[in-house]
Motif scaffolding. Structure first.
Motif, PDB file in Angstrom:
ATOM      1  N   LYS A  78      -5.806   1.780   6.500  1.00 51.74           N
ATOM      2  CA  LYS A  78      -5.060   1.730   7.759  1.00 51.74           C
ATOM      3  C   LYS A  78      -4.617   3.137   8.161  1.00 51.74           C
ATOM      4  O   LYS A  78      -4.436   3.997   7.295  1.00 51.74           O
ATOM      5  N   SER A 102       0.792  -1.233   0.000  1.00 55.08           N
ATOM      6  CA  SER A 102       0.000   0.000   0.000  1.00 55.08           C
ATOM      7  C   SER A 102       0.828   1.289   0.000  1.00 55.08           C
ATOM      8  O   SER A 102       0.298   2.358  -0.267  1.00 55.08           O
ATOM      9  N   GLY A 147      -6.046  -8.167   8.263  1.00 56.59           N
ATOM     10  CA  GLY A 147      -5.699  -6.845   7.729  1.00 56.59           C
ATOM     11  C   GLY A 147      -5.361  -5.893   8.841  1.00 56.59           C
ATOM     12  O   GLY A 147      -4.449  -5.097   8.741  1.00 56.59           O
ATOM     13  N   SER A 148      -6.099  -5.940   9.938  1.00 55.89           N
ATOM     14  CA  SER A 148      -5.686  -5.302  11.184  1.00 55.89           C
ATOM     15  C   SER A 148      -6.325  -6.095  12.320  1.00 55.89           C
ATOM     16  O   SER A 148      -7.151  -6.980  12.069  1.00 55.89           O
ATOM     17  N   ALA A 149      -5.894  -5.791  13.551  1.00 56.62           N
ATOM     18  CA  ALA A 149      -6.296  -6.638  14.676  1.00 56.62           C
ATOM     19  C   ALA A 149      -7.817  -6.624  14.863  1.00 56.62           C
ATOM     20  O   ALA A 149      -8.471  -5.610  14.650  1.00 56.62           O
ATOM     21  N   GLN A 195      -3.081 -13.302  16.800  1.00 55.98           N
ATOM     22  CA  GLN A 195      -3.211 -13.451  15.346  1.00 55.98           C
ATOM     23  C   GLN A 195      -3.111 -14.906  14.910  1.00 55.98           C
ATOM     24  O   GLN A 195      -3.395 -15.219  13.759  1.00 55.98           O
ATOM     25  N   ARG A 235       4.050  -2.219  14.669  1.00 57.07           N
ATOM     26  CA  ARG A 235       4.901  -2.185  13.482  1.00 57.07           C
ATOM     27  C   ARG A 235       6.271  -1.722  13.967  1.00 57.07           C
ATOM     28  O   ARG A 235       6.356  -0.887  14.880  1.00 57.07           O
ATOM     29  N   HIS A 285      -6.800  -6.649  -3.703  1.00 60.88           N
ATOM     30  CA  HIS A 285      -5.990  -6.692  -2.489  1.00 60.88           C
ATOM     31  C   HIS A 285      -5.477  -8.124  -2.268  1.00 60.88           C
ATOM     32  O   HIS A 285      -6.205  -8.979  -1.762  1.00 60.88           O
ATOM     33  N   ASP A 322       6.674  -6.162  11.306  1.00 58.65           N
ATOM     34  CA  ASP A 322       5.803  -6.250  12.479  1.00 58.65           C
ATOM     35  C   ASP A 322       6.632  -6.656  13.693  1.00 58.65           C
ATOM     36  O   ASP A 322       7.659  -7.331  13.561  1.00 58.65           O
ATOM     37  N   HIS A 374      -9.541 -15.371  13.110  1.00 59.24           N
ATOM     38  CA  HIS A 374      -8.649 -14.215  13.065  1.00 59.24           C
ATOM     39  C   HIS A 374      -7.377 -14.647  12.330  1.00 59.24           C
ATOM     40  O   HIS A 374      -6.771 -15.655  12.674  1.00 59.24           O
ATOM     41  N   ALA A 375      -7.009 -13.891  11.296  1.00 56.46           N
ATOM     42  CA  ALA A 375      -5.828 -14.274  10.508  1.00 56.46           C
ATOM     43  C   ALA A 375      -4.912 -13.073  10.316  1.00 56.46           C
ATOM     44  O   ALA A 375      -5.357 -11.925  10.342  1.00 56.46           O
ATOM     45  N   TRP A 376      -3.641 -13.363  10.145  1.00 57.53           N
ATOM     46  CA  TRP A 376      -2.652 -12.309   9.892  1.00 57.53           C
ATOM     47  C   TRP A 376      -1.912 -12.627   8.596  1.00 57.53           C
ATOM     48  O   TRP A 376      -1.628 -13.795   8.305  1.00 57.53           O
ATOM     49  N   GLY A 377      -1.657 -11.591   7.832  1.00 59.98           N
ATOM     50  CA  GLY A 377      -0.858 -11.804   6.629  1.00 59.98           C
ATOM     51  C   GLY A 377      -0.457 -10.484   6.028  1.00 59.98           C
ATOM     52  O   GLY A 377      -0.729  -9.429   6.587  1.00 59.98           O
ATOM     53  N   MET A 378       0.187 -10.533   4.904  1.00 60.99           N
ATOM     54  CA  MET A 378       0.593  -9.318   4.206  1.00 60.99           C
ATOM     55  C   MET A 378       0.836  -9.613   2.735  1.00 60.99           C
ATOM     56  O   MET A 378       1.031 -10.772   2.347  1.00 60.99           O
ATOM     57  N   THR A 379       0.793  -8.551   1.924  1.00 60.06           N
ATOM     58  CA  THR A 379       0.956  -8.681   0.482  1.00 60.06           C
ATOM     59  C   THR A 379       2.195  -9.524   0.145  1.00 60.06           C
ATOM     60  O   THR A 379       2.160 -10.361  -0.753  1.00 60.06           O
ATOM     61  N   TRP A 436      -7.069 -12.231  -0.881  1.00 58.90           N
ATOM     62  CA  TRP A 436      -6.452 -13.105   0.129  1.00 58.90           C
ATOM     63  C   TRP A 436      -6.286 -14.532  -0.403  1.00 58.90           C
ATOM     64  O   TRP A 436      -6.329 -15.514   0.344  1.00 58.90           O
TER      65      TRP A 436
HETATM   66  P1  ADP Z   1      -3.322  -6.927   4.335  1.00 59.82           P
HETATM   67  O1  ADP Z   1      -3.851  -5.622   4.859  1.00 59.82           O
HETATM   68  O2  ADP Z   1      -4.134  -7.498   3.247  1.00 59.82           O
HETATM   69  O3  ADP Z   1      -3.105  -7.936   5.420  1.00 59.82           O
HETATM   70  P2  ADP Z   1      -0.938  -5.460   3.709  1.00 59.82           P
HETATM   71  O4  ADP Z   1       0.269  -5.963   3.046  1.00 59.82           O
HETATM   72  O5  ADP Z   1      -1.615  -4.242   3.166  1.00 59.82           O
HETATM   73  O6  ADP Z   1      -1.903  -6.674   3.690  1.00 59.82           O
HETATM   74  O7  ADP Z   1      -0.667  -5.179   5.225  1.00 59.82           O
HETATM   75  C1  ADP Z   1       0.033  -6.090   6.019  1.00 59.82           C
HETATM   76  C2  ADP Z   1       0.145  -5.595   7.434  1.00 59.82           C
HETATM   77  O8  ADP Z   1      -1.149  -5.452   8.001  1.00 59.82           O
HETATM   78  C3  ADP Z   1       0.848  -6.568   8.350  1.00 59.82           C
HETATM   79  O9  ADP Z   1       2.243  -6.474   8.246  1.00 59.82           O
HETATM   80  C4  ADP Z   1       0.324  -6.149   9.701  1.00 59.82           C
HETATM   81  O10 ADP Z   1       1.016  -5.027  10.211  1.00 59.82           O
HETATM   82  C5  ADP Z   1      -1.088  -5.739   9.403  1.00 59.82           C
HETATM   83  N1  ADP Z   1      -2.000  -6.839   9.698  1.00 59.82           N
HETATM   84  C6  ADP Z   1      -2.508  -7.765   8.852  1.00 59.82           C
HETATM   85  N2  ADP Z   1      -3.321  -8.615   9.496  1.00 59.82           N
HETATM   86  C7  ADP Z   1      -3.341  -8.226  10.798  1.00 59.82           C
HETATM   87  C8  ADP Z   1      -3.983  -8.708  11.986  1.00 59.82           C
HETATM   88  N3  ADP Z   1      -4.812  -9.747  11.976  1.00 59.82           N
HETATM   89  N4  ADP Z   1      -3.726  -8.050  13.136  1.00 59.82           N
HETATM   90  C9  ADP Z   1      -2.913  -6.983  13.189  1.00 59.82           C
HETATM   91  N5  ADP Z   1      -2.280  -6.491  12.109  1.00 59.82           N
HETATM   92  C10 ADP Z   1      -2.484  -7.095  10.939  1.00 59.82           C
END
Ligand code: ADP
Length: 541
Positions: A523, A187, A304-306, A360, A432, A232, A417, A325-330, A236
């Motif tokens: 964000k 982003s 995407g965020s918490a 997460q 972050r 995006h 992160d 609840h899942a965590w990931g990034m591009t 996913w």
């Molecule tokens: P997306 O928003 O699709 O997950 P981005 O690459 O735009 O992908 O953003 C990734 C960042 O978003 C992560 O490095 C992290 O900081 C934050 N993020 C993603 N998922 C979570 C989550 N479940 N909780 C907290 N932060 C998250």
């Protein structure tokens, strides 16, 4: 070594649509279109149109390796491009329409997009970029002749006419599975967006990994409302994992408000849906206002965020919908961790499970995780030590487009992160790297303070940034948007926070603002916030 005797067909993205077309021919894809009406067809019809599209591309000058951009909402034509473009060996670049104008022309030029496929809605954006796009030779508007809008642009084609002119008699080519299949840009909250280039192989392995029961647990009994945008991170990855598992797909087009989402969930009897917390906030507000329920929905994937605790409770306790609840990034396709409770946690009562549910989650096969300190020493999995979160694996980037390697010698990619990992392997993001507040050698989590602040009834949104301090290097500054009728002041808010964290973590000051800056993916834009407050000085400093 003894060579194996197993077949080795290349892992091709086209094989997913071939499979869905052949083995789930009657499963539906339902789309709310930009033109208005709801469109429905089956994997069988989709497969045919993907092959027609594949035949049209060379006539637009597209060869293997060439980039094709999309500027589109979630819909069936966009999905056809996922397969039609990558299937031929060309590379799909899904552009985030919420990028600022300069970033948009930057990514289109940086990726060298030759053709752009766009929804009607986005024509004005492209008219505004006229003369700034270096390589674009054709623009294809994703509609039929009767809906083609007037435009000042040259070289504009109509999607339906383009594919109508082609036969579906086409054999998908097989080529190196490590060839690029698609590109997504990050982003760009810290400078220009960076391109992540996925391969056929990484995409297929990611889709397989994210389908497994410890991840999204996809099956042919699922009807998925895909709210997370196709621009995006390939929605996913579900734009691939869905057809791979014979799931019915529901694509909401531009309408993301609570009522429109609820309407589709009900009418199509969706069992699973994926989106960021902001979308779910709108849906739950709508459900409350209209006294509606969610009788069909079984699971929601939130990332995407918490995920706020109130959201988990609302879905699970009021609507009987499981929160994943899942965590990931591009950079990691995007799946990193998924929160699935282990057997020893499932026996606990709901309140005792909550601290783990807020994390997460745990990693899935295919991704390796670690946390390290500033000297790159691995930190213990005790749920307390926090450090830089690093990942490596089958669907993690090794370098950004046009840049040198972005991983260390052992392949570890630094996510940016900061996290803890507990004894059971549950990872929790605490910040972050660039947002954490370094106060007298200790780290203070800005996210933790923000989460506490928004728990105050008079706070709508909160951000915590580091401001320079002569004695402690940095101290936290809380910036707040309060409710219109709020009577709270700085002393009241700090008192509220001091009852919930150690004294040395309490922010030194509070500033009230009308709104906080956000980036293209919604964000908080802390870079901008730090700039806005760069001359700030603490009262006692
Ligand atoms: P997306 O928003 O699709 O997950 P981005 O690459 O735009 O992908 O953003 C990734 C960042 O978003 C992560 O490095 C992290 O900081 C934050 N993020 C993603 N998922 C979570 C989550 N479940 N909780 C907290 N932060 C998250």
């Amino acid at each position: 070594m003894l060579p194996s005797l197993m077949q080795q067909p290349s892992m091709m993205i086209s094989s997913i649509i071939e499979f869905a077309e052949r083995w789930y021919p009657d499963v539906e894809i339902v789309s709310r279109t930009t033109e208005g009406p709801v469109h429905r067809y089956t994997y069988k019809q989709m497969g045919k149109r993907c092959r027609q599209l594949a035949q049209a591309l060379p006539k637009l000058g597209i060869k293997q390796g060439d980039r094709v951009g999309t500027l589109a909402w979630n819909g069936y034509r966009h999905l056809e491009l996922y397969y039609g473009v990558s299937g031929t060996g060309a590379v799909l670049h899904t552009i985030n329409p919420r990028l600022f104008t300069e970033q948009m022309s930057f990514v289109i030029n940086h990726a060298s997009d030759k053709v752009l496929f766009i929804d009607i809605t986005f024509l004005p954006i492209l008219e505004g970029l006229q003369g700034q796009l270096d390589n674009v030779q054709h623009i294809v508007v994703m509609t039929d002749r009767s809906h083609m809008p007037d435009t000042t642009l040259d070289n504009v084609l109509c999607y339906e006419e383009l594919i109508d002119a082609e036969s579906s008699d086409y054999q998908w080519p097989e080529f190196d599975e490590n060839a690029a299949s698609s590109i997504c840009y990050t982003s760009g909250t810290t400078g220009n967006p960076k391109g992540v280039v996925y391969s056929h192989r990484s995409t297929i392995i990611h889709a397989l990994g994210s389908s497994t029961p410890n991840a999204l647990a996809l099956s042919a009994t699922d009807c998925i409302l895909l709210v997370v945008p196709q621009f995006h991170v390939n929605a996913w990855g579900v734009a691939y994992a869905g057809p791979m598992n014979g799931c019915k797909l529901v694509l909401p087009g531009p309408a993301m408000d609570g009522q429109s989402i609820h309407d589709l969930l009900e009418r199509e009897q969706c069992t699973l849906s994926l989106a960021v917390p902001t979308i779910w906030m709108m849906l739950t507000a709508y459900l409350k206002d209209s006294n509606a329920s969610l009788p069909y929905l079984k699971r929601v994937v939130i990332g995407g965020s918490a995920v706020p605790e109130a959201m988990i409770r609302s879905f699970e306790l009021e609507y009987d919908v499981q929160v994943i609840h899942a965590w990931g990034m591009t950079e990691i396709s995007p799946l990193g961790t998924v929160n699935m409770l282990l057997p020893q946690l499932q026996h606990l009562d709901y309140e005792a499970q909550m601290p783990t549910k807020l994390k997460q989650g745990r990693t899935v096969f295919g991704i390796d995780l670690r946390i390290v300190d500033d000297a790159n020493n691995c930190l213990p999995h005790d749920g307390k030590a926090f450090g830089r979160l690093q990942v490596r694996g089958h669907w993690v980037t090794s370098a950004y487009l046009g840049e040198e390697s972005s991983v260390d010698a052992d392949g570890w990619f630094d996510t940016g992160d900061v996290a803890t990992i507990d004894e059971l392997g549950f990872m929790m993001i605490t910040d972050r790297t660039k947002d954490v507040i370094k106060s007298g050698g200790e780290w203070i989590s800005s996210i933790e303070l923000e989460n506490i602040a928004v728990g105050h009834p008079s706070v709508i949104e909160a951000a915590v940034i580091a401001a320079p301090h002569p004695k402690w290097d940095e101290r936290p500054l809380l910036i707040v948007v309060s409710t219109p009728d709020s009577k709270t002041d700085a002393a009241d808010l700090l008192d509220y926070i001091s009852q919930r964290v150690a004294k040395w973590q309490v922010p030194d000051d509070v500033r009230f603002v009308d709104k906080l800056p956000h980036g293209a993916t919604g964000k908080l834009n802390k870079l901008k916030l730090r700039e806005d407050f760069k001359n700030y000085k603490f009262p006692d400093a």
